[in-house]
Write a protein that holds these residues in place. Structure first.
Motif, PDB file in Angstrom:
ATOM      1  N   VAL A 126       0.834  -1.198   0.000  1.00 23.04           N
ATOM      2  CA  VAL A 126       0.000   0.000   0.000  1.00 23.04           C
ATOM      3  C   VAL A 126       0.871   1.251   0.000  1.00 23.04           C
ATOM      4  N   GLN A 127       1.911   1.246   0.810  1.00 20.56           N
ATOM      5  CA  GLN A 127       2.816   2.397   0.862  1.00 20.56           C
ATOM      6  C   GLN A 127       3.506   2.616  -0.476  1.00 20.56           C
ATOM      7  N   THR A 128       3.900   1.529  -1.140  1.00 20.12           N
ATOM      8  CA  THR A 128       4.530   1.632  -2.458  1.00 20.12           C
ATOM      9  C   THR A 128       3.550   2.192  -3.478  1.00 20.12           C
ATOM     10  N   LEU A 129       2.307   1.748  -3.422  1.00 21.34           N
ATOM     11  CA  LEU A 129       1.283   2.260  -4.328  1.00 21.34           C
ATOM     12  C   LEU A 129       1.126   3.769  -4.174  1.00 21.34           C
ATOM     13  N   ILE A 130       1.092   4.233  -2.941  1.00 25.22           N
ATOM     14  CA  ILE A 130       0.945   5.671  -2.708  1.00 25.22           C
ATOM     15  C   ILE A 130       2.139   6.431  -3.264  1.00 25.22           C
ATOM     16  N   ARG A 131       3.354   5.905  -3.086  1.00 26.75           N
ATOM     17  CA  ARG A 131       4.544   6.567  -3.628  1.00 26.75           C
ATOM     18  C   ARG A 131       4.491   6.613  -5.156  1.00 26.75           C
ATOM     19  N   GLN A 132       4.097   5.530  -5.784  1.00 25.24           N
ATOM     20  CA  GLN A 132       4.017   5.506  -7.245  1.00 25.24           C
ATOM     21  C   GLN A 132       2.960   6.483  -7.750  1.00 25.24           C
ATOM     22  N   TYR A 133       1.876   6.573  -7.022  1.00 22.36           N
ATOM     23  CA  TYR A 133       0.814   7.516  -7.365  1.00 22.36           C
ATOM     24  C   TYR A 133       1.345   8.947  -7.275  1.00 22.36           C
ATOM     25  N   GLU A 134       2.047   9.252  -6.180  1.00 24.18           N
ATOM     26  CA  GLU A 134       2.593  10.595  -5.994  1.00 24.18           C
ATOM     27  C   GLU A 134       3.599  10.951  -7.080  1.00 24.18           C
ATOM     28  N   GLN A 135       4.397   9.989  -7.530  1.00 22.61           N
ATOM     29  CA  GLN A 135       5.357  10.252  -8.602  1.00 22.61           C
ATOM     30  C   GLN A 135       4.653  10.690  -9.888  1.00 22.61           C
ATOM     31  N   ARG A 136       3.533  10.075 -10.188  1.00 23.84           N
ATOM     32  CA  ARG A 136       2.754  10.464 -11.357  1.00 23.84           C
ATOM     33  C   ARG A 136       2.210  11.878 -11.200  1.00 23.84           C
ATOM     34  N   LEU A 137       1.746  12.184 -10.015  1.00 22.85           N
ATOM     35  CA  LEU A 137       1.241  13.531  -9.764  1.00 22.85           C
ATOM     36  C   LEU A 137       2.350  14.569  -9.883  1.00 22.85           C
ATOM     37  N   HIS A 138       3.519  14.257  -9.351  1.00 21.59           N
ATOM     38  CA  HIS A 138       4.651  15.191  -9.424  1.00 21.59           C
ATOM     39  C   HIS A 138       4.973  15.524 -10.876  1.00 21.59           C
ATOM     40  N   ARG A 139       5.040  14.492 -11.733  1.00 23.87           N
ATOM     41  CA  ARG A 139       5.384  14.726 -13.140  1.00 23.87           C
ATOM     42  C   ARG A 139       4.350  15.624 -13.815  1.00 23.87           C
ATOM     43  N   LEU A 140       3.086  15.366 -13.574  1.00 27.34           N
ATOM     44  CA  LEU A 140       2.039  16.179 -14.197  1.00 27.34           C
ATOM     45  C   LEU A 140       2.051  17.603 -13.666  1.00 27.34           C
ATOM     46  N   MET A 141       2.283  17.756 -12.381  1.00 27.26           N
ATOM     47  CA  MET A 141       2.278  19.095 -11.797  1.00 27.26           C
ATOM     48  C   MET A 141       3.470  19.916 -12.265  1.00 27.26           C
ATOM     49  N   GLU A 142       4.624  19.288 -12.375  1.00 24.57           N
ATOM     50  CA  GLU A 142       5.783  20.013 -12.905  1.00 24.57           C
ATOM     51  C   GLU A 142       5.535  20.427 -14.348  1.00 24.57           C
ATOM     52  N   ALA A 143       4.918  19.541 -15.126  1.00 26.28           N
ATOM     53  CA  ALA A 143       4.572  19.885 -16.511  1.00 26.28           C
ATOM     54  C   ALA A 143       3.566  21.024 -16.533  1.00 26.28           C
ATOM     55  N   GLY A 144       2.610  21.002 -15.604  1.00 24.63           N
ATOM     56  CA  GLY A 144       1.623  22.075 -15.532  1.00 24.63           C
ATOM     57  C   GLY A 144       2.251  23.409 -15.190  1.00 24.63           C
ATOM     58  N   LYS A 145       3.252  23.396 -14.330  1.00 30.87           N
ATOM     59  CA  LYS A 145       3.963  24.630 -14.004  1.00 30.87           C
ATOM     60  C   LYS A 145       4.733  25.143 -15.223  1.00 30.87           C
ATOM     61  N   THR A 146       5.399  24.234 -15.920  1.00 33.10           N
ATOM     62  CA  THR A 146       6.176  24.610 -17.098  1.00 33.10           C
ATOM     63  C   THR A 146       5.289  25.216 -18.178  1.00 33.10           C
ATOM     64  N   GLN A 147       4.102  24.663 -18.339  1.00 36.23           N
ATOM     65  CA  GLN A 147       3.188  25.120 -19.387  1.00 36.23           C
ATOM     66  C   GLN A 147       2.303  26.283 -18.946  1.00 36.23           C
ATOM     67  N   GLY A 148       2.479  26.750 -17.725  1.00 40.43           N
ATOM     68  CA  GLY A 148       1.741  27.912 -17.247  1.00 40.43           C
ATOM     69  C   GLY A 148       0.325  27.629 -16.784  1.00 40.43           C
ATOM     70  N   GLU A 149      -0.032  26.360 -16.653  1.00 34.15           N
ATOM     71  CA  GLU A 149      -1.369  26.025 -16.167  1.00 34.15           C
ATOM     72  C   GLU A 149      -1.454  26.094 -14.654  1.00 34.15           C
ATOM     73  N   LEU A 150      -0.355  25.790 -13.986  1.00 37.66           N
ATOM     74  CA  LEU A 150      -0.325  25.784 -12.525  1.00 37.66           C
ATOM     75  C   LEU A 150       0.571  26.895 -12.017  1.00 37.66           C
ATOM     76  N   ASP A 151       0.316  27.304 -10.793  1.00 33.72           N
ATOM     77  CA  ASP A 151       1.099  28.347 -10.151  1.00 33.72           C
ATOM     78  C   ASP A 151       2.580  27.992 -10.210  1.00 33.72           C
ATOM     79  N   ALA A 152       3.393  28.928 -10.681  1.00 31.89           N
ATOM     80  CA  ALA A 152       4.821  28.679 -10.834  1.00 31.89           C
ATOM     81  C   ALA A 152       5.501  28.365  -9.501  1.00 31.89           C
ATOM     82  N   ASP A 153       4.938  28.854  -8.407  1.00 31.05           N
ATOM     83  CA  ASP A 153       5.517  28.621  -7.089  1.00 31.05           C
ATOM     84  C   ASP A 153       4.866  27.443  -6.362  1.00 31.05           C
ATOM     85  N   LEU A 154       4.058  26.666  -7.063  1.00 32.31           N
ATOM     86  CA  LEU A 154       3.341  25.568  -6.431  1.00 32.31           C
ATOM     87  C   LEU A 154       4.308  24.565  -5.801  1.00 32.31           C
TER      88      LEU A 154
END
Length: 202
Positions: A126-154
């Protein structure tokens, strides 16, 4: 007792066992599920069940593996079909909600495993699943910051924790209400609030 064919290939029997556990977890406290109850649900003897799984923990481990594989595959498929990082986050959120609504026993098992004392393989899974899930979120959020969709300071670490925590909150509310309909009803509005909080236009 559920009537099932008595003779199934080993893989099908193991899959049926996992499904029985998921179904039972939706109906009762997962910690109180016995191998007798699993065997009864499948229309088997305990002896037949233990030919495929040596222990109850082995059954739980197989179930956690099933959960992780299915959930990650579902959110990956949802994200891959989205047109932008934020759209992918929303698609993941809704896909996760849909998974829980279809398998209400899953979050009950996951919460139960995380509350167990000591280290078990199922808990680590379960702990590994949560970490893998968070890694996917991190990648999308960093991409969102780069593309100007998300707050640059997020703070993507905090935003990922909040994403998962928001889903867990919805799950807890649905468990308290005793109906999965509530989680599907509330999810779009809840995500809209989350989206405004992390967006570049907030």
């Amino acid at each position: 007792m559920t009537e099932r064919p008595q003779y199934l290939p080993a893989e099908e029997r193991r899959a049926a066992t996992v499904q029985a556990v998921v179904d039972l977890a939706a109906e009762q406290n997962p910690a109180e599920i016995t191998t007798t109850a699993i065997a009864d649900r499948m229309g088997l003897t305990q002896g037949a069940l233990f030919r495929h799984f040596p222990t109850k923990d082995a059954i739980l481990e197989a179930t956690m593996s099933w959960v992780g594989e299915r959930l990650l595959a579902r959110i990956d498929k949802a994200a891959d079909s989205a047109a932008s990082p934020v759209a992918a986050l929303e698609a993941m959120f809704m896909a996760h909600i849909d998974f829980v609504a279809k398998h209400p026993g899953v979050p009950r098992m996951m919460f139960g495993e995380l509350q167990r004392s000591g280290e078990t393989l199922a808990r680590r899974m379960v702990q590994t699943l949560i970490r893998q899930y968070e890694q996917r979120l991190h990648r999308l959020m960093e991409a969102g910051k780069t593309q100007g969709e998300l707050d640059a300071d997020l703070n993507v670490d905090a935003a990922a924790v909040l994403f998962i925590g928001t889903i867990q909150g919805l799950v807890m509310q649905s468990l308290l209400a005793g109906t999965v309909r509530q989680i599907r009803r509330d999810a779009p509005a809840v995500f809209a609030i989350y989206r405004r909080g992390i967006g570049a236009d907030r």
